[in-house]
Design a protein around this motif. Structure first.
Motif, PDB file in Angstrom:
ATOM      1  N   VAL A 147       0.848  -1.189   0.000  1.00 52.75           N
ATOM      2  CA  VAL A 147       0.000   0.000   0.000  1.00 52.75           C
ATOM      3  C   VAL A 147       0.881   1.235   0.000  1.00 52.75           C
ATOM      4  O   VAL A 147       1.791   1.358   0.812  1.00 52.75           O
ATOM      5  CB  VAL A 147      -0.950   0.018   1.222  1.00 52.75           C
ATOM      6  N   ASP A 148       0.609   2.123  -0.955  1.00 47.81           N
ATOM      7  CA  ASP A 148       1.339   3.389  -1.021  1.00 47.81           C
ATOM      8  C   ASP A 148       0.344   4.463  -1.423  1.00 47.81           C
ATOM      9  O   ASP A 148      -0.075   4.536  -2.577  1.00 47.81           O
ATOM     10  CB  ASP A 148       2.471   3.269  -2.060  1.00 47.81           C
ATOM     11  N   GLU A 149      -0.044   5.289  -0.448  1.00 51.71           N
ATOM     12  CA  GLU A 149      -1.089   6.272  -0.733  1.00 51.71           C
ATOM     13  C   GLU A 149      -0.538   7.491  -1.465  1.00 51.71           C
ATOM     14  O   GLU A 149      -1.294   8.386  -1.825  1.00 51.71           O
ATOM     15  CB  GLU A 149      -1.852   6.659   0.543  1.00 51.71           C
ATOM     16  N   THR A 150       0.775   7.502  -1.737  1.00 50.63           N
ATOM     17  CA  THR A 150       1.335   8.653  -2.464  1.00 50.63           C
ATOM     18  C   THR A 150       1.227   8.488  -3.978  1.00 50.63           C
ATOM     19  O   THR A 150       1.466   9.441  -4.713  1.00 50.63           O
ATOM     20  CB  THR A 150       2.822   8.888  -2.106  1.00 50.63           C
ATOM     21  N   VAL A 151       0.908   7.295  -4.456  1.00 46.37           N
ATOM     22  CA  VAL A 151       0.798   7.130  -5.915  1.00 46.37           C
ATOM     23  C   VAL A 151      -0.624   7.440  -6.378  1.00 46.37           C
ATOM     24  O   VAL A 151      -1.595   7.230  -5.656  1.00 46.37           O
ATOM     25  CB  VAL A 151       1.224   5.719  -6.404  1.00 46.37           C
ATOM     26  N   ALA A 152      -0.721   7.907  -7.618  1.00 42.25           N
ATOM     27  CA  ALA A 152      -2.018   8.354  -8.147  1.00 42.25           C
ATOM     28  C   ALA A 152      -2.976   7.196  -8.417  1.00 42.25           C
ATOM     29  O   ALA A 152      -4.187   7.396  -8.449  1.00 42.25           O
ATOM     30  CB  ALA A 152      -1.803   9.153  -9.426  1.00 42.25           C
ATOM     31  N   ALA A 153      -2.424   5.999  -8.625  1.00 47.06           N
ATOM     32  CA  ALA A 153      -3.299   4.870  -8.973  1.00 47.06           C
ATOM     33  C   ALA A 153      -2.680   3.555  -8.503  1.00 47.06           C
ATOM     34  O   ALA A 153      -1.451   3.438  -8.421  1.00 47.06           O
ATOM     35  CB  ALA A 153      -3.496   4.810 -10.489  1.00 47.06           C
ATOM     36  N   THR A 154      -3.532   2.595  -8.231  1.00 42.27           N
ATOM     37  CA  THR A 154      -3.044   1.244  -7.913  1.00 42.27           C
ATOM     38  C   THR A 154      -2.266   0.689  -9.109  1.00 42.27           C
ATOM     39  O   THR A 154      -1.298  -0.056  -8.942  1.00 42.27           O
ATOM     40  CB  THR A 154      -4.242   0.331  -7.572  1.00 42.27           C
ATOM     41  N   GLY A 155      -2.679   1.088 -10.313  1.00 46.96           N
ATOM     42  CA  GLY A 155      -1.997   0.638 -11.538  1.00 46.96           C
ATOM     43  C   GLY A 155      -0.506   0.951 -11.527  1.00 46.96           C
ATOM     44  O   GLY A 155       0.287   0.213 -12.114  1.00 46.96           O
ATOM     45  N   ILE A 156      -0.110   2.038 -10.878  1.00 48.09           N
ATOM     46  CA  ILE A 156       1.317   2.391 -10.811  1.00 48.09           C
ATOM     47  C   ILE A 156       2.055   1.357  -9.960  1.00 48.09           C
ATOM     48  O   ILE A 156       3.183   0.955 -10.278  1.00 48.09           O
ATOM     49  CB  ILE A 156       1.515   3.824 -10.259  1.00 48.09           C
ATOM     50  N   LEU A 157       1.427   0.883  -8.900  1.00 46.29           N
ATOM     51  CA  LEU A 157       2.047  -0.145  -8.046  1.00 46.29           C
ATOM     52  C   LEU A 157       2.179  -1.462  -8.814  1.00 46.29           C
ATOM     53  O   LEU A 157       3.198  -2.149  -8.717  1.00 46.29           O
ATOM     54  CB  LEU A 157       1.234  -0.343  -6.766  1.00 46.29           C
ATOM     55  N   VAL A 158       1.141  -1.811  -9.591  1.00 44.72           N
ATOM     56  CA  VAL A 158       1.199  -3.053 -10.382  1.00 44.72           C
ATOM     57  C   VAL A 158       2.295  -2.924 -11.437  1.00 44.72           C
ATOM     58  O   VAL A 158       3.075  -3.856 -11.657  1.00 44.72           O
ATOM     59  CB  VAL A 158      -0.174  -3.373 -11.018  1.00 44.72           C
ATOM     60  N   LEU A 159       2.393  -1.744 -12.061  1.00 42.62           N
ATOM     61  CA  LEU A 159       3.442  -1.524 -13.066  1.00 42.62           C
ATOM     62  C   LEU A 159       4.826  -1.721 -12.445  1.00 42.62           C
ATOM     63  O   LEU A 159       5.668  -2.435 -12.992  1.00 42.62           O
ATOM     64  CB  LEU A 159       3.304  -0.112 -13.657  1.00 42.62           C
TER      65      LEU A 159
END
Ligand code: 5GP
Ligand code: MN
Length: 319
Positions: free
Chosen positions: A122-134
């Motif tokens: 979990v990272d609430e600083t990214v704009a989308a969950t998709g960025i974490l998956v990327l």
């Protein structure tokens, strides 16, 4: 346990069977993140399934592999690992986890995340969950196909209002640029998302006719009438942008009939106020400038209860 990207990938690889799921009323980030991870795990030879409580919104029918999404079974017990994407608490999936024996992983970016899972990315600083998956797929050095890139570009672009919302930062553009390199075609994705059936425009005109302003014009509310067709109630994506864009408005609210009788769903958008805190006080959650919840009562009761609290929160924040 908050896992690093390699640890999270190792957990995914260690599981024999994986189920992916996301929140009810899924948006582009929910579906794009789930479908991208699904395609990537399939390419790794994993036994993977996707569960969605509810139907896939028509506007996302262009996404690859969406036909593989199924409804969750009544008793959820099989699979070694369940991955909950883009949802900050287990209830948002609509699935009961009480009988689930396997591990639960959560990949998410909500400020209101409850830390419910065994393995947490979990990272609430990214704009989308998709960025974490990327990032996960890049760190794992797996092939990101044009289909995966299409899903992830949809995830990222929709959650930041096509690079216009306050959560759009350098990392958002960098992720988008990499996704274009991997084969995403932004104009095709944007066209597919913007295209809508005539019924949606007709519904929009009725919803906009309900516009009311409160709190010296700082709160704008619109309402989806009860007698509108069910499909139109489901697909109101983008409607809230109209009250949100009115000059002087701090918080925009969309009220619409929710799943159960006597329940109303609220969507809130703000310029500065942290509406995630407000939504959490109503039993919901979300992000600082985009949050929601479901309240019991008739439309009028819920409006009469919620609007004064929103006005008070704006005043207390000095906005
Ligand atoms: P929307 O208003 O577009 O449905 O949702 C805006 C944001 O608030 C999304 O991040 C969504 O996940 C979150 N959200 C909306 N409704 C609820 C809710 O009932 N509970 C929680 N926890 N989050 C919600
Ligand atoms: Mn999201």
């Amino acid at each position: 346990m908050q896992g690093s990207f390699p640890e999270v990938w190792a957990e995914l690889m260690a599981a024999e069977s994986v189920v992916l799921t996301t929140h009810i009323n899924p948006d582009g980030d929910a579906l794009g993140s789930m479908l991208a991870l699904y395609l990537a795990l399939q390419n790794q030879g994993k036994k993977v399934r996707m569960w969605l409580d509810g139907d896939l919104p028509e506007m996302y029918a262009f996404l690859p592999a969406r036909i593989d999404i199924s409804h969750p079974p009544l008793t959820v017990s099989s699979a070694d690992l369940m991955v909950v994407l883009d949802a900050g608490d287990a209830e948002r999936t609509g699935i009961s986890f009480s009988k689930f024996q396997g591990k639960v992983m959560n990949i998410d970016h909500h400020l209101s995340n409850s830390g419910f899972a065994d393995v947490i990315l979990v990272d609430e600083t990214v704009a989308a969950t998709g960025i974490l998956v990327l990032r996960l797929l890049e760190i794992a050095e797996v092939l990101i196909t044009p289909a995966i890139a299409t899903c992830l570009f949809t995830a990222v672009a929709t959650d930041c209002g096509f690079f216009r919302y306050a959560n759009t930062d350098e990392a958002t553009f960098e992720a988008a640029a990499r996704l274009v390199r991997y084969g995403a075609e932004p104009h095709k994705i944007s066209e597919a998302i913007q295209k809508m059936p005539l019924t949606k425009i007709v519904a929009l005109s009725r919803v906009l006719a309900s516009l009311e302003l409160f709190g010296q014009g700082k709160v704008a509310a619109i309402m989806v009438p009860d007698d509108i067709p069910a499909t139109a109630v489901e697909d109101t994506e983008g409607f809230i942008d109209y009250p949100r864009n009115i000059a002087g408005v701090e918080v925009a609210i969309l009220f619409k009939p929710a799943g159960g009788p006597g329940q109303v769903k609220l969507s809130m958008r703000s310029r500065n106020l942290n509406v995630s805190v407000l939504a959490q006080s109503f039993g919901g959650g979300g992000h600082a400038r985009a949050a929601g919840c479901t309240l019991d009562g008739t439309m009028d009761e819920v409006k009469n209860r919620a609007i004064p609290q929103v006005i008070r929160a704006i005043r207390e924040a000095g906005l």
